[in-house]
Design a protein around this motif. Structure first.
Motif, PDB file in Angstrom:
ATOM      1  N   ILE A 102       0.834  -1.195   0.000  1.00  0.00           N
ATOM      2  CA  ILE A 102       0.000   0.000   0.000  1.00  0.00           C
ATOM      3  C   ILE A 102       0.870   1.246   0.000  1.00  0.00           C
ATOM      4  N   GLU A 103       0.381   2.287  -0.663  1.00  0.00           N
ATOM      5  CA  GLU A 103       1.087   3.557  -0.694  1.00  0.00           C
ATOM      6  C   GLU A 103       1.315   4.090   0.722  1.00  0.00           C
ATOM      7  N   PHE A 104       2.448   4.719   0.928  1.00  0.00           N
ATOM      8  CA  PHE A 104       2.744   5.388   2.192  1.00  0.00           C
ATOM      9  C   PHE A 104       2.380   6.858   2.061  1.00  0.00           C
ATOM     10  N   LEU A 105       1.653   7.388   3.045  1.00  0.00           N
ATOM     11  CA  LEU A 105       1.298   8.798   3.076  1.00  0.00           C
ATOM     12  C   LEU A 105       2.026   9.483   4.226  1.00  0.00           C
ATOM     13  N   SER A 106       2.515  10.691   3.969  1.00  0.00           N
ATOM     14  CA  SER A 106       3.200  11.455   5.005  1.00  0.00           C
ATOM     15  C   SER A 106       2.190  12.074   5.961  1.00  0.00           C
ATOM     16  N   GLY A 107       2.621  12.300   7.184  1.00  0.00           N
ATOM     17  CA  GLY A 107       1.777  12.919   8.185  1.00  0.00           C
ATOM     18  C   GLY A 107       1.880  12.191   9.499  1.00  0.00           C
ATOM     19  N   VAL A 206      -5.024  18.056   6.723  1.00  0.00           N
ATOM     20  CA  VAL A 206      -5.194  16.605   6.617  1.00  0.00           C
ATOM     21  C   VAL A 206      -4.427  16.112   5.400  1.00  0.00           C
ATOM     22  N   THR A 207      -3.502  15.181   5.620  1.00  0.00           N
ATOM     23  CA  THR A 207      -2.687  14.635   4.529  1.00  0.00           C
ATOM     24  C   THR A 207      -2.991  13.181   4.234  1.00  0.00           C
ATOM     25  N   GLY A 208      -3.818  12.544   5.063  1.00  0.00           N
ATOM     26  CA  GLY A 208      -4.135  11.150   4.802  1.00  0.00           C
ATOM     27  C   GLY A 208      -5.320  10.660   5.594  1.00  0.00           C
ATOM     28  N   LEU A 209      -6.181   9.885   4.950  1.00  0.00           N
ATOM     29  CA  LEU A 209      -7.250   9.124   5.587  1.00  0.00           C
ATOM     30  C   LEU A 209      -6.908   7.664   5.343  1.00  0.00           C
ATOM     31  N   ILE A 210      -6.746   6.880   6.387  1.00  0.00           N
ATOM     32  CA  ILE A 210      -6.227   5.525   6.238  1.00  0.00           C
ATOM     33  C   ILE A 210      -7.122   4.516   6.959  1.00  0.00           C
ATOM     34  N   ASP A 211      -6.792   3.233   6.783  1.00  0.00           N
ATOM     35  CA  ASP A 211      -7.404   2.111   7.497  1.00  0.00           C
ATOM     36  C   ASP A 211      -8.909   2.030   7.236  1.00  0.00           C
TER      37      ASP A 211
END
Length: 317
Positions: A102-107, A206-211
């Protein structure tokens, strides 16, 4: 996130060879969370997340999750896509488990958001809901209101070992919540688990919404209630500044809207969210293997939230 399944360097290297991501440099297990086995993977070409899906996640649900994430990404939402290998395959098998790169997002994830950050979080949920208004795939909520009675029965024998009287307390709250549940409200695809640790931020952005592994089709305002119950309290379930919860609602309402019926139902929806997370945390507390690299979460933190919502029914006005 957590680590239940150990992955050898040799197996991971062979897994990465299916992709155009370079060679393995390092891998580290991620202990936060309780659902899947996760590793932070660095290669000669970048950083990625490796997820192995454990028993609570049905591999048959993964296409729904990935279709939802792709829709959100296409609409400009900061979400991590699952990467295909050279043959186009997204879902792999590693150490006997379904697995994805999965892509890695910074934050960073916040433990105690400010009102400004909470407003940004609410606005991010609003953008997510807006992007999903015509999303056609459907997945019933496996942890929704219909599942809570059975989950309670499974947990009931061990609840009083967590705190004396907990079984009776939860039983009564569950009965009241089931009787008042607003099934008639608008439904749609929701995240259903948008805790602060599933939102990445840099400053107030907000730089990422995950899970997305509890994502499902359910009452849309329930998603907001889950988020309110997670963002408006500290990790022990102690209320933060009331401005945090207000700002979250303001950010959401400005970006997507909230009908009078949805707002009126938020107290019941929030109490339901507390019951859901109290019970799943209780189940994990009772049943997590002693040798698992995982941080167990305190179920009583959601009992304190439940008490607060029952005693502050005007919190959403």
């Amino acid at each position: 996130m957590a680590v239940y399944t150990q992955v050898s360097a040799e197996a991971l290297g062979a897994f990465l060879a299916r992709y155009d991501v370079g060679a393995l440099v390092s891998a580290k297990g991620i202990a936060e969370g309780v659902e899947n086995s996760n590793y932070l993977v660095d290669t000669t070409r970048g950083r990625f997340i490796l997820t192995l899906y454990e028993k609570r996640v049905d591999a048959g649900d993964l296409p729904f999750f990935f279709a939802m994430i792709d829709r959100l990404a296409d609409a400009g939402n900061p979400v991590p896509r699952a990467l295909p290998d050279r043959t186009g395959m997204v879902i792999q098998t590693l150490e006997g488990r379904p697995a994805c790169l999965i892509e890695f997002l910074s934050g960073v994830s916040l433990s105690q958001p400010t009102p400004t950050q909470a407003r940004a979080g609410g606005a991010a949920m609003a953008r997510m809901h807006a992007a999903l208004t015509d999303f056609a795939p459907v997945r019933p909520n496996s942890m929704g209101v219909g599942a809570w009675p059975q989950l309670f029965e499974q947990c009931a024998p061990g609840l009083d070992s967590i705190q004396a009287g907990l079984r009776e307390r939860v039983d009564g709250a569950l009965d009241r919540t089931l009787a008042a549940w607003p099934h008639q409200l608008p439904t749609g695809a929701i995240h259903a688990d948008l805790f602060p640790d599933n939102v990445l931020m840099l400053g107030d952005e907000v730089t990422g919404l995950i899970d997305f592994y509890f994502a499902c089709t359910d009452v849309r305002a329930y998603d907001l209630a889950v988020m309110h119950s997670a963002w408006s309290f500290d990790g022990r379930g102690v209320p933060l500044d009331p401005a945090v919860g207000r700002a979250l609602l303001e950010g959401y309402e400005a970006g997507f809207g909230l009908s009078p019926e949805e707002r009126a139902a938020l107290p019941v929806l929030a109490q339901g969210a507390c019951i859901r997370f109290l019970l799943t945390r209780a189940w994990d507390w009772i049943n997590t293997p002693a040798d698992a690299l995982v941080t167990r979460k305190d179920p009583l933190a959601y009992l304190r939230r439940l008490d607060w919502y029952e005693n502050n029914r005007n919190a959403f006005r």
